[in-house]
Design a protein around this motif. Structure first.
Motif, PDB file in Angstrom:
ATOM      1  N   LYS A  13       1.116  -0.923   0.012  1.00 22.41           N
ATOM      2  CA  LYS A  13      -0.218  -0.411   0.046  1.00 22.41           C
ATOM      3  C   LYS A  13       0.930   1.166   0.214  1.00 22.41           C
ATOM      4  O   LYS A  13       1.533   1.355   0.970  1.00 22.41           O
ATOM      5  CB  LYS A  13      -1.332   0.185   1.810  1.00 22.41           C
ATOM      6  CG  LYS A  13      -1.931   1.706   1.219  1.00 22.41           C
ATOM      7  CD  LYS A  13      -2.659   1.061   0.167  1.00 22.41           C
ATOM      8  CE  LYS A  13      -3.922   0.674   0.461  1.00 22.41           C
ATOM      9  NZ  LYS A  13      -5.176   0.278  -1.051  1.00 22.41           N
ATOM     10  N   THR A  16       0.072   5.965   2.406  1.00 21.15           N
ATOM     11  CA  THR A  16      -0.989   6.274   2.859  1.00 21.15           C
ATOM     12  C   THR A  16      -0.835   7.232   4.123  1.00 21.15           C
ATOM     13  O   THR A  16       0.444   7.662   5.357  1.00 21.15           O
ATOM     14  CB  THR A  16      -1.206   4.605   3.976  1.00 21.15           C
ATOM     15  OG1 THR A  16      -1.245   3.973   3.841  1.00 21.15           O
ATOM     16  CG2 THR A  16      -2.128   5.259   5.195  1.00 21.15           C
ATOM     17  N   ASP A  59      -5.157  -3.347   1.981  1.00 17.60           N
ATOM     18  CA  ASP A  59      -5.761  -2.638   2.546  1.00 17.60           C
ATOM     19  C   ASP A  59      -6.211  -2.739   4.292  1.00 17.60           C
ATOM     20  O   ASP A  59      -6.076  -1.270   4.741  1.00 17.60           O
ATOM     21  CB  ASP A  59      -7.803  -2.867   2.305  1.00 17.60           C
ATOM     22  CG  ASP A  59      -8.953  -1.496   2.823  1.00 17.60           C
ATOM     23  OD1 ASP A  59      -8.147  -0.581   2.890  1.00 17.60           O
ATOM     24  OD2 ASP A  59     -10.131  -2.233   4.235  1.00 17.60           O
ATOM     25  N   LYS A  62      -2.999  -0.792   4.674  1.00 19.46           N
ATOM     26  CA  LYS A  62      -3.270   0.370   5.559  1.00 19.46           C
ATOM     27  C   LYS A  62      -3.564   0.520   6.728  1.00 19.46           C
ATOM     28  O   LYS A  62      -3.069   1.645   7.701  1.00 19.46           O
ATOM     29  CB  LYS A  62      -4.286   1.168   4.618  1.00 19.46           C
ATOM     30  CG  LYS A  62      -5.310   2.216   5.142  1.00 19.46           C
ATOM     31  CD  LYS A  62      -6.465   3.144   4.132  1.00 19.46           C
ATOM     32  CE  LYS A  62      -7.228   1.712   4.545  1.00 19.46           C
ATOM     33  NZ  LYS A  62      -8.730   2.242   3.830  1.00 19.46           N
ATOM     34  N   TYR A  66      -2.791   2.719  10.373  1.00 21.19           N
ATOM     35  CA  TYR A  66      -3.688   3.505  11.409  1.00 21.19           C
ATOM     36  C   TYR A  66      -3.348   2.944  12.804  1.00 21.19           C
ATOM     37  O   TYR A  66      -3.344   3.583  14.120  1.00 21.19           O
ATOM     38  CB  TYR A  66      -4.849   3.629  10.527  1.00 21.19           C
ATOM     39  CG  TYR A  66      -4.572   4.601   9.502  1.00 21.19           C
ATOM     40  CD1 TYR A  66      -4.216   5.873   9.123  1.00 21.19           C
ATOM     41  CD2 TYR A  66      -5.650   4.340   8.442  1.00 21.19           C
ATOM     42  CE1 TYR A  66      -4.290   6.107   8.047  1.00 21.19           C
ATOM     43  CE2 TYR A  66      -5.956   4.306   7.179  1.00 21.19           C
ATOM     44  CZ  TYR A  66      -4.829   5.736   7.026  1.00 21.19           C
ATOM     45  OH  TYR A  66      -5.576   6.581   5.778  1.00 21.19           O
TER      46      TYR A  66
END
Length: 285
Positions: A13, A16, A59, A62, A66
């Motif tokens: 990814k 981000t 995904d 990502k 977080y």
């Protein structure tokens, strides 16, 4: 019949964007990052047959960025990238190597509490590679713009039938520093010291060529940062040319210049310790 084989491959990814606010009684702090993850491993089936049994979705990668920012905080981009890279390799049997590249954008407090201003174009960077061979940390800075109005010369160069550049004993020297430095161990955070060394060497060196300045900058970082084993620099020469004011009956004693954005000289090189034998891991396509 020709035969074909899958070559080196990776996936992940990219970019981000994450902003973490650390709140405290003395005011807030902002950490503004751009995080890119790349993974390698036993992923041939996904390419050859579309079997995704070994694929951790991008995904999910990502979301991991977080979640780690919340669960573990961001106490430095080198440490944050290292935690992420190790997590992806250690938690996924099919993944054998991870690269996590982080860009950090600077913000400065305005009122000491809740308001901030974005600093200029300078960007802090860190790239971490982790696999069975270990962890490698490379820090850096991009677009650090420096300029000196004197103490720079350029003469004694090769001249042929196509040469029109005049020799000079006094010129403006300007560049936009793109630098990376490789740490000896898996943990390293010498950003402030390395950045200061780059700036001080640029300012202190009476330059006879941008190449000489490049070496002085790399040497100064190595001297100031014992845990750094190699410095790589890319220095575009941001040319400033004297304006010819004679058509207007005016002299120009090194006061009025025009800044040319292109074409430009591009000086690149590395400075390393004599006893350094390790090579920086290269992941590029």
């Amino acid at each position: 019949m020709p035969t074909f084989a899958l070559g080196p491959n990776q996936y992940g990814k990219a970019e981000t964007r994450i902003v973490r606010v650390t709140r405290g009684p003395g005011g807030d702090e902002i950490t503004d990052l751009n995080v890119s993850v790349s993974l390698r491993g036993d992923l041939a089936a996904s390419h050859l047959t579309g079997d995704n049994a070994a694929v951790l979705p991008t995904d999910t990668q990502k979301n991991t960025v977080y979640a780690f920012a919340r669960e573990h905080g961001i106490d430095g981009i080198e440490a944050f990238a290292t935690r992420l890279a190790r997590h992806f390799v250690e938690s996924q049997p099919s993944i054998h190597g991870a690269r996590v590249a982080v860009e950090q954008y600077p913000w400065q407090p305005v009122d000491g509490r809740h308001s901030f201003r974005r600093d200029g174009g300078e960007i802090r960077t860190a790239t971490v590679h982790h696999d069975d061979a270990g962890t490698q940390v490379v820090s850096g800075v991009r677009d650090l713009v420096l300029l000196k109005t004197t103490d720079s010369e350029f003469h004694g160069f090769v001249q042929d039938r196509y040469t029109t550049l005049p020799e000079t004993r006094d010129r403006i020297l300007a560049t936009s520093v793109n630098a990376t430095w490789r740490h000896a161990g898996p943990a390293g955070d010498a950003y402030g010291t390395a950045r200061a060394a780059l700036i001080e060497a640029f300012a202190d060196t009476h330059s006879l060529a941008l190449q000489q300045t490049l070496y002085a900058m790399g040497e100064r970082v190595l001297a100031a940062c014992p845990g750094v084993v190699e410095v790589k620099l890319s220095l575009p020469n941001r040319h400033h040319f004297l304006v010819d004011l004679t058509p207007f009956g005016l002299d120009n004693p090194n006061e009025v210049y025009y800044a040319a954005d292109r074409p430009y000289g591009l000086i690149e090189g590395s400075v390393r310790r004599d006893d350094d034998v390790a090579e920086e891991v290269a992941w590029s396509f």
